[in-house]
Design a protein around this motif. Structure first.
Motif, PDB file in Angstrom:
ATOM      1  N   ASP A 317       0.836  -1.205   0.000  1.00 21.57           N
ATOM      2  CA  ASP A 317       0.000   0.000   0.000  1.00 21.57           C
ATOM      3  C   ASP A 317       0.869   1.253   0.000  1.00 21.57           C
ATOM      4  O   ASP A 317       1.869   1.318   0.705  1.00 21.57           O
ATOM      5  CB  ASP A 317      -0.886   0.029   1.255  1.00 21.57           C
ATOM      6  CG  ASP A 317      -1.914  -1.091   1.225  1.00 21.57           C
ATOM      7  OD1 ASP A 317      -2.167  -1.603   0.116  1.00 21.57           O
ATOM      8  OD2 ASP A 317      -2.423  -1.447   2.298  1.00 21.57           O
ATOM      9  N   LEU A 318       0.420   2.245  -0.780  1.00 25.42           N
ATOM     10  CA  LEU A 318       1.125   3.520  -0.793  1.00 25.42           C
ATOM     11  C   LEU A 318       0.793   4.285   0.482  1.00 25.42           C
ATOM     12  O   LEU A 318      -0.376   4.499   0.811  1.00 25.42           O
ATOM     13  CB  LEU A 318       0.706   4.340  -2.018  1.00 25.42           C
ATOM     14  CG  LEU A 318       1.286   5.746  -2.122  1.00 25.42           C
ATOM     15  CD1 LEU A 318       2.800   5.701  -2.243  1.00 25.42           C
ATOM     16  CD2 LEU A 318       0.696   6.480  -3.314  1.00 25.42           C
ATOM     17  N   LEU A 319       1.828   4.681   1.251  1.00 24.94           N
ATOM     18  CA  LEU A 319       1.592   5.379   2.515  1.00 24.94           C
ATOM     19  C   LEU A 319       1.748   6.881   2.366  1.00 24.94           C
ATOM     20  O   LEU A 319       1.040   7.654   2.995  1.00 24.94           O
ATOM     21  CB  LEU A 319       2.578   4.876   3.578  1.00 24.94           C
ATOM     22  CG  LEU A 319       2.505   3.400   3.936  1.00 24.94           C
ATOM     23  CD1 LEU A 319       3.593   3.051   4.921  1.00 24.94           C
ATOM     24  CD2 LEU A 319       1.132   3.066   4.520  1.00 24.94           C
ATOM     25  N   GLU A 320       2.709   7.311   1.545  1.00 25.90           N
ATOM     26  CA  GLU A 320       3.035   8.739   1.529  1.00 25.90           C
ATOM     27  C   GLU A 320       3.749   9.073   0.217  1.00 25.90           C
ATOM     28  O   GLU A 320       4.517   8.267  -0.296  1.00 25.90           O
ATOM     29  CB  GLU A 320       3.990   9.040   2.688  1.00 25.90           C
ATOM     30  CG  GLU A 320       4.004  10.478   3.128  1.00 25.90           C
ATOM     31  CD  GLU A 320       5.046  10.706   4.227  1.00 25.90           C
ATOM     32  OE1 GLU A 320       5.383  11.868   4.451  1.00 25.90           O
ATOM     33  OE2 GLU A 320       5.532   9.724   4.824  1.00 25.90           O
ATOM     34  N   THR A 321       3.481  10.278  -0.319  1.00 27.40           N
ATOM     35  CA  THR A 321       4.225  10.769  -1.476  1.00 27.40           C
ATOM     36  C   THR A 321       4.901  12.076  -1.070  1.00 27.40           C
ATOM     37  O   THR A 321       4.217  13.006  -0.642  1.00 27.40           O
ATOM     38  CB  THR A 321       3.288  11.006  -2.669  1.00 27.40           C
ATOM     39  OG1 THR A 321       2.699   9.760  -3.024  1.00 27.40           O
ATOM     40  CG2 THR A 321       4.067  11.544  -3.868  1.00 27.40           C
ATOM     41  N   ILE A 322       6.210  12.106  -1.156  1.00 28.58           N
ATOM     42  CA  ILE A 322       6.949  13.280  -0.685  1.00 28.58           C
ATOM     43  C   ILE A 322       7.557  14.006  -1.876  1.00 28.58           C
ATOM     44  O   ILE A 322       8.367  13.438  -2.618  1.00 28.58           O
ATOM     45  CB  ILE A 322       8.078  12.862   0.276  1.00 28.58           C
ATOM     46  CG1 ILE A 322       7.520  12.012   1.415  1.00 28.58           C
ATOM     47  CG2 ILE A 322       8.802  14.095   0.818  1.00 28.58           C
ATOM     48  CD1 ILE A 322       8.565  11.238   2.171  1.00 28.58           C
ATOM     49  N   GLU A 323       7.153  15.250  -2.072  1.00 24.41           N
ATOM     50  CA  GLU A 323       7.766  16.053  -3.122  1.00 24.41           C
ATOM     51  C   GLU A 323       8.460  17.233  -2.456  1.00 24.41           C
ATOM     52  O   GLU A 323       7.837  17.943  -1.680  1.00 24.41           O
ATOM     53  CB  GLU A 323       6.688  16.554  -4.088  1.00 24.41           C
ATOM     54  CG  GLU A 323       6.343  15.514  -5.115  1.00 24.41           C
ATOM     55  CD  GLU A 323       5.269  16.003  -6.058  1.00 24.41           C
ATOM     56  OE1 GLU A 323       5.608  16.395  -7.171  1.00 24.41           O
ATOM     57  OE2 GLU A 323       4.082  15.995  -5.655  1.00 24.41           O
ATOM     58  N   PRO A 324       9.742  17.415  -2.725  1.00 24.30           N
ATOM     59  CA  PRO A 324      10.426  18.536  -2.085  1.00 24.30           C
ATOM     60  C   PRO A 324       9.810  19.847  -2.549  1.00 24.30           C
ATOM     61  O   PRO A 324       9.528  20.046  -3.728  1.00 24.30           O
ATOM     62  CB  PRO A 324      11.871  18.389  -2.558  1.00 24.30           C
ATOM     63  CG  PRO A 324      11.824  17.510  -3.737  1.00 24.30           C
ATOM     64  CD  PRO A 324      10.604  16.671  -3.629  1.00 24.30           C
ATOM     65  N   ARG A 325       9.577  20.727  -1.600  1.00 25.59           N
ATOM     66  CA  ARG A 325       9.015  22.031  -1.951  1.00 25.59           C
ATOM     67  C   ARG A 325      10.152  23.044  -1.962  1.00 25.59           C
ATOM     68  O   ARG A 325      11.132  22.908  -1.260  1.00 25.59           O
ATOM     69  CB  ARG A 325       7.989  22.496  -0.947  1.00 25.59           C
ATOM     70  CG  ARG A 325       7.100  21.435  -0.390  1.00 25.59           C
ATOM     71  CD  ARG A 325       6.245  21.997   0.717  1.00 25.59           C
ATOM     72  NE  ARG A 325       7.012  22.229   1.927  1.00 25.59           N
ATOM     73  CZ  ARG A 325       7.340  21.270   2.792  1.00 25.59           C
ATOM     74  NH1 ARG A 325       6.995  20.029   2.543  1.00 25.59           N
ATOM     75  NH2 ARG A 325       8.016  21.548   3.881  1.00 25.59           N
TER      76      ARG A 325
END
Lengths: 535, 95
Positions: A317-325
């Motif tokens: 399962d996908l828990l988190e998507t992190i995109e640098p801001r």
């Protein structure tokens, strides 16, 4: 001192340049090599050259780690990229807590894996390009803090030499197009000017950013004043970290296949996956972090993370998507980011890297010709007198710092090919060869007469550097006439650059060894006197 | 002749000390003063001040050797250092 501004700046330029010039040559040359430290390391580990990435690479890494480190607390897989064909596997062995005494990170265990077959590779023991890279800011065998301070002092001298050099130089663009070859001292002056002006923005950037990289060590007083001596508070504010400590490992549980997860992440960010980290592998609470290559905005945050997706290991399962801001940055913060990103070439464009490499060579040439100019000027002032001990010493040190260092680097590369792959303490032996050759060249430079010494040392480095690609042919399967060397551009590039530089040393040898024209030819009246320029 | 040479040597040594030690003192106090004095968040002020510190240092070194007299070289470094020091003392840690 009592003369014009230009005269006092010429004086300052000469002495700030000479005093730490020898160290600066070494910093410039080894720092220039650091642009290609990964390529150098790869060249020095021929056992990795046959590795070729395939569609199965990720699954193979998954299986290999499952075989060699099934009980590990964490896994870390670095996938092949344009600069490295093999897979780097790292893991933290199970059992002991993560010890972090002494501030050093615990890197755990590591292994190389063939990207095509999944076999564990054992490259010969070497420090590779890393040794030269480390040398350029902390030398070797010296307490790290002392070495860094010494190099920063030299860097500050360099900055002063650059600024005073520019002030000294009134005809900066005219002189750039002036080259008077074969005229001894005047030619050195022209070469010094050309190499300095040609890459002046680079020289300034590399020097200033070198200081910025050690800003907190050199200038902690702003932090101390604003944060009342609490440096930790500054770091927490400047580089916020969201590292939640991993909980204890759960019950054993199978993990899903890595392929589909990686494909999902690659599709989400539209970039290939570069790194996979797993916390508590093969446990019910396994977490899989999949990252793609970072898109480095040049003024962006230095420690900005890569785009990452986190999955639950047992279910997928996908828990988190992190995109640098992009964090809002003040102007000087942007300046800091741009400068340090440039210094570290934190962008992958090969053409820019090559341009920086040549700028680094120009910088090395600038410092080296500056010091040759110092000797040349004083030799001419002596006319027919015997040169004194001081001049001999400077000349010997010049030789050791220029041709001696090049001989040492060439010997370091050659030792990598010649020393038996299974020798005990092999990487130390490579470094010993480096320093022994350097020391020999210093002794030689101090003992031999001026011109003979230069000719002999130039001859040695010409032969040595030209021989490296041929040595490669005898000792490895990834030489210039092999497919592997061209499949991995780094390997062919390494050999070609050796040939190019060897030819350059050969040209220098030819120029120095050529019989000299009559020296007492009167200078033409229209030629500007030397005092007008610098030195 | 030798007296002149000695005077020059003394002047060079004195200016070198002014440049290296005085220059560091000036850039350190100026960095501290800017860090507490600049109208920004304290982290931004610290970064701005620290990035500029090496420029301040270079200017101080150039000044030390460019001045007509040694006394002026010293004064040009000592007075701003004292001013910046006073500023840090007055403003204190901005927290």
């Amino acid at each position: 001192m009592n003369g014009s501004l230009r005269q006092s700046m010429a004086w300052l330029h000469t002495w700030s340049g000479l005093l730490l010039g020898w160290l600066l040559v070494a910093v410039f040359v080894t720092g220039t090599s650091a642009y290609y430290r990964e390529e150098i390391s790869l060249w020095m580990e021929p056992e990795l050259h046959q590795s070729t990435a395939s569609d199965d690479t990720m699954d193979l890494a998954w299986q290999t780690l499952g075989r060699i480190a099934p009980e590990a607390r964490s896994w870390d897989i670095s996938l092949p990229d344009a600069r490295n064909p093999a897979v780097q596997l790292r893991w933290q062995p199970a059992g002991e807590e993560q010890p972090r005494q002494g501030g050093g990170r615990n890197r755990g265990e590591q292994a190389w894996m063939d990207a095509g077959s999944g076999e564990v590779l054992t490259p010969r023991e070497t420090r590779g390009g890393h040794f030269l890279y480390r040398f350029h800011f902390e030398l070797y065998g010296v307490p790290r803090l002392w070495a860094r301070w010494l190099i920063c002092v030299a860097t500050m001298f360099m900055l002063v030499a650059i600024i005073s050099g520019v002030i000294t130089h009134k005809k900066i663009f005219k002189d750039f197009f002036t080259f008077r070859p074969g005229k001894g001292q005047r030619s050195w002056l022209d070469a010094h000017n050309a190499s300095a002006v040609l890459a002046l923005p680079f020289h300034f950037m590399i020097t200033y950013s070198g200081l910025l990289l050690f800003m907190v060590m050199l200038m902690p007083w702003g932090i101390d004043a604003a944060y009342d001596g609490d440096r930790r508070a500054f770091f927490d504010e400047a580089f916020p970290r969201s590292t939640e400590a991993p909980g204890p490992a759960g019950e054993p549980a199978d993990m899903v296949a890595i392929g589909p997860l990686a494909a999902a992440t690659a599709a989400r960010f539209e970039r290939p996956v570069s790194r996979i980290e797993v916390q508590h592998p093969n446990r019910e609470n396994a977490r899989i972090r999949i990252s793609v290559e970072q898109d480095v905005a040049i003024s962006g945050r230095r420690r900005g993370g890569s785009p990452t997706q986190v999955f639950q290991g047992s279910s997928g399962d996908l828990l988190e998507t992190i995109e640098p801001r992009e964090a809002p940055t003040p102007l000087m913060g942007k300046v800091y980011n741009v400068m340090t990103n440039l210094h570290l070439v934190r962008f992958a464009d090969p053409l820019v890297r090559l341009l920086f490499f040549f700028s680094g060579l120009a910088g090395s040439a600038m410092v080296a010709t500056g010091m040759l100019l110092w000797v040349s000027k004083r030799t001419q002032q002596l006319r027919r007198q015997q040169p004194g001990a001081a001049l001999k010493l400077v000349n010997g040190l010049n030789m050791a710092s220029i041709t001696g260092l090049l001989a040492a680097i060439g010997a370091y590369f050659a030792a990598n090919r010649v020393l038996p792959a299974t020798l005990a303490e092999r990487s130390s032996w490579e470094i010993r060869v480096f320093f022994l050759v350097w020391l020999t060249s210093l002794v030689h430079g101090l003992l031999r007469p001026h011109r003979r010494g230069w000719i002999e040392q130039l001859a040695v480095i010409t032969v040595l550097w030209l021989a490296l690609p041929f040595l490669d042919m005898v000792t490895t399967d990834s030489h210039l006439f092999s497919a592997a060397a061209w499949r991995l551009g780094a390997l062919a590039g390494f050999d070609l650059i050796c040939l190019l530089l060897g030819a350059l040393w050969g040209y220098a040898l030819w120029r120095v060894a050529k019989p000299k024209p009559d020296k007492r030819k009167p200078a033409r009246a229209r030629e500007p006197a030397l005092a007008e320029g610098n030195a | 002749m030798s007296q002149l040479k000695n005077a020059t040597r003394l002047s060079v040594a004195s200016r070198a000390i002014a440049a290296v030690l005085g220059g560091y003192a000036l850039s350190a106090t100026a960095t501290a003063a800017l860090s507490v004095g600049l109208p920004m968040s304290r982290m931004d002020a610290v970064i701005t001040a620290s990035v500029l510190s090496f420029l301040i240092y270079s200017v101080a070194v150039i000044w030390a050797f460019a001045c007509a007299t040694t006394a002026r070289a010293w004064a040009g470094i000592a007075i701003p250092t004292l001013l910046c020091g006073a500023l840090v003392w007055l403003l204190g840690p901005a927290s």
